[in-house]
Design a protein around this motif. Structure first.
Motif, PDB file in Angstrom:
ATOM      1  N   ASN A  73       0.819  -1.209   0.000  1.00 47.44           N
ATOM      2  CA  ASN A  73       0.000   0.000   0.000  1.00 47.44           C
ATOM      3  C   ASN A  73       0.854   1.260   0.000  1.00 47.44           C
ATOM      4  O   ASN A  73       0.524   2.241  -0.658  1.00 47.44           O
ATOM      5  N   ARG A  74       1.965   1.237   0.736  1.00 41.57           N
ATOM      6  CA  ARG A  74       2.861   2.401   0.762  1.00 41.57           C
ATOM      7  C   ARG A  74       3.454   2.648  -0.618  1.00 41.57           C
ATOM      8  O   ARG A  74       3.517   3.791  -1.078  1.00 41.57           O
ATOM      9  N   CYS A  75       3.848   1.590  -1.310  1.00 45.16           N
ATOM     10  CA  CYS A  75       4.396   1.732  -2.667  1.00 45.16           C
ATOM     11  C   CYS A  75       3.363   2.331  -3.614  1.00 45.16           C
ATOM     12  O   CYS A  75       3.656   3.259  -4.365  1.00 45.16           O
ATOM     13  N   ARG A  76       2.152   1.799  -3.577  1.00 37.66           N
ATOM     14  CA  ARG A  76       1.082   2.337  -4.434  1.00 37.66           C
ATOM     15  C   ARG A  76       0.771   3.784  -4.086  1.00 37.66           C
ATOM     16  O   ARG A  76       0.568   4.622  -4.970  1.00 37.66           O
ATOM     17  N   ARG A  77       0.729   4.079  -2.806  1.00 36.22           N
ATOM     18  CA  ARG A  77       0.421   5.440  -2.358  1.00 36.22           C
ATOM     19  C   ARG A  77       1.482   6.431  -2.843  1.00 36.22           C
ATOM     20  O   ARG A  77       1.166   7.524  -3.306  1.00 36.22           O
ATOM     21  N   GLN A  78       2.744   6.034  -2.789  1.00 33.54           N
ATOM     22  CA  GLN A  78       3.815   6.913  -3.253  1.00 33.54           C
ATOM     23  C   GLN A  78       3.707   7.157  -4.761  1.00 33.54           C
ATOM     24  O   GLN A  78       3.840   8.292  -5.222  1.00 33.54           O
ATOM     25  N   LEU A  79       3.462   6.098  -5.525  1.00 39.31           N
ATOM     26  CA  LEU A  79       3.346   6.270  -6.979  1.00 39.31           C
ATOM     27  C   LEU A  79       2.104   7.078  -7.352  1.00 39.31           C
ATOM     28  O   LEU A  79       2.145   7.903  -8.263  1.00 39.31           O
ATOM     29  N   ARG A  80       1.002   6.845  -6.643  1.00 34.21           N
ATOM     30  CA  ARG A  80      -0.206   7.646  -6.905  1.00 34.21           C
ATOM     31  C   ARG A  80       0.057   9.120  -6.636  1.00 34.21           C
ATOM     32  O   ARG A  80      -0.391   9.996  -7.383  1.00 34.21           O
ATOM     33  N   ASP A  81       0.794   9.406  -5.574  1.00 35.95           N
ATOM     34  CA  ASP A  81       1.104  10.794  -5.249  1.00 35.95           C
ATOM     35  C   ASP A  81       1.973  11.430  -6.334  1.00 35.95           C
ATOM     36  O   ASP A  81       1.744  12.577  -6.724  1.00 35.95           O
ATOM     37  N   MET A  83       2.101  10.519  -9.517  1.00 41.24           N
ATOM     38  CA  MET A  83       1.237  10.682 -10.692  1.00 41.24           C
ATOM     39  C   MET A  83       0.271  11.848 -10.496  1.00 41.24           C
ATOM     40  O   MET A  83       0.027  12.617 -11.412  1.00 41.24           O
ATOM     41  N   ARG A  84      -0.285  11.954  -9.311  1.00 40.62           N
ATOM     42  CA  ARG A  84      -1.254  13.018  -9.024  1.00 40.62           C
ATOM     43  C   ARG A  84      -0.614  14.400  -9.149  1.00 40.62           C
ATOM     44  O   ARG A  84      -1.180  15.296  -9.764  1.00 40.62           O
ATOM     45  N   THR A  85       0.573  14.561  -8.584  1.00 41.33           N
ATOM     46  CA  THR A  85       1.200  15.880  -8.601  1.00 41.33           C
ATOM     47  C   THR A  85       1.793  16.237  -9.964  1.00 41.33           C
ATOM     48  O   THR A  85       2.006  17.417 -10.242  1.00 41.33           O
ATOM     49  N   HIS A  86       2.033  15.251 -10.821  1.00 42.17           N
ATOM     50  CA  HIS A  86       2.603  15.516 -12.139  1.00 42.17           C
ATOM     51  C   HIS A  86       1.636  15.168 -13.269  1.00 42.17           C
ATOM     52  O   HIS A  86       2.037  15.048 -14.424  1.00 42.17           O
ATOM     53  N   GLN A  87       0.357  15.034 -12.958  1.00 47.52           N
ATOM     54  CA  GLN A  87      -0.615  14.593 -13.953  1.00 47.52           C
ATOM     55  C   GLN A  87      -0.767  15.542 -15.128  1.00 47.52           C
ATOM     56  O   GLN A  87      -1.110  15.106 -16.223  1.00 47.52           O
ATOM     57  N   HIS A  88      -0.477  16.804 -14.925  1.00 50.23           N
ATOM     58  CA  HIS A  88      -0.618  17.774 -16.017  1.00 50.23           C
ATOM     59  C   HIS A  88       0.517  17.669 -17.029  1.00 50.23           C
ATOM     60  O   HIS A  88       0.446  18.250 -18.098  1.00 50.23           O
ATOM     61  N   HIS A  89       1.542  16.908 -16.697  1.00 48.11           N
ATOM     62  CA  HIS A  89       2.664  16.695 -17.605  1.00 48.11           C
ATOM     63  C   HIS A  89       2.590  15.331 -18.290  1.00 48.11           C
ATOM     64  O   HIS A  89       3.455  15.006 -19.090  1.00 48.11           O
ATOM     65  N   ILE A  90       1.562  14.540 -17.956  1.00 53.40           N
ATOM     66  CA  ILE A  90       1.401  13.202 -18.516  1.00 53.40           C
ATOM     67  C   ILE A  90       0.290  13.242 -19.551  1.00 53.40           C
ATOM     68  O   ILE A  90      -0.765  13.820 -19.319  1.00 53.40           O
ATOM     69  N   SER A  91       0.525  12.607 -20.682  1.00 52.86           N
ATOM     70  CA  SER A  91      -0.420  12.640 -21.791  1.00 52.86           C
ATOM     71  C   SER A  91      -1.779  12.056 -21.413  1.00 52.86           C
ATOM     72  O   SER A  91      -1.866  11.035 -20.732  1.00 52.86           O
TER      73      SER A  91
END
Length: 124
Positions: A73-81, A83-91
């Protein structure tokens, strides 16, 4: 008296990971796997596919090889964070399935973020 003006709040980009951005159905995961496009490094393997909808979706997979539930869960939470904070740079035209590798466990968050973002930049 307000410290932050209402106009200042509106100008901030929305940084949420909403339901519309999540891969939830097994058929969506299978679609991404079938395209066979992938990139990887020591912390994750990312499968890519053209999005079936107007916005790109993301799915996260952590197997039991990574660790117990708390660790996964910690690994997923870190990756989600990340992705969430850089989502405007992802297609928005790409669906992603992110598979966590065990190499992620021994790294701090800043290193994980740097490695993960460089992984996403490999594909453009």
């Amino acid at each position: 008296m307000h410290v932050v003006e209402k106009d200042a709040r509106v100008s901030q980009p929305k940084l949420t990971f909403s339901r519309e951005r999540r891969l939830t159905k097994a058929s969506h995961f299978q679609h991404v796997y079938k395209t066979r496009q992938r990139i990887e490094n020591e912390i994750a393997r990312v499968y890519l596919a053209p999005s079936l909808e107007s916005t790109g979706k993301w799915g996260f997979i952590t197997s039991r090889k990574v660790g117990k539930a708390v660790v996964r869960n910690r690994c997923r939470r870190q990756l989600r964070d990340i992705m969430r904070t850089h989502q405007h740079h992802i297609s928005d035209r790409v669906d992603l399935v992110i598979v966590v590798k065990t190499g992620m466990l021994k790294l701090d968050f800043q290193t994980i973020q740097t490695l993960f973002l460089s992984l996403l930049e490999k594909k453009g």
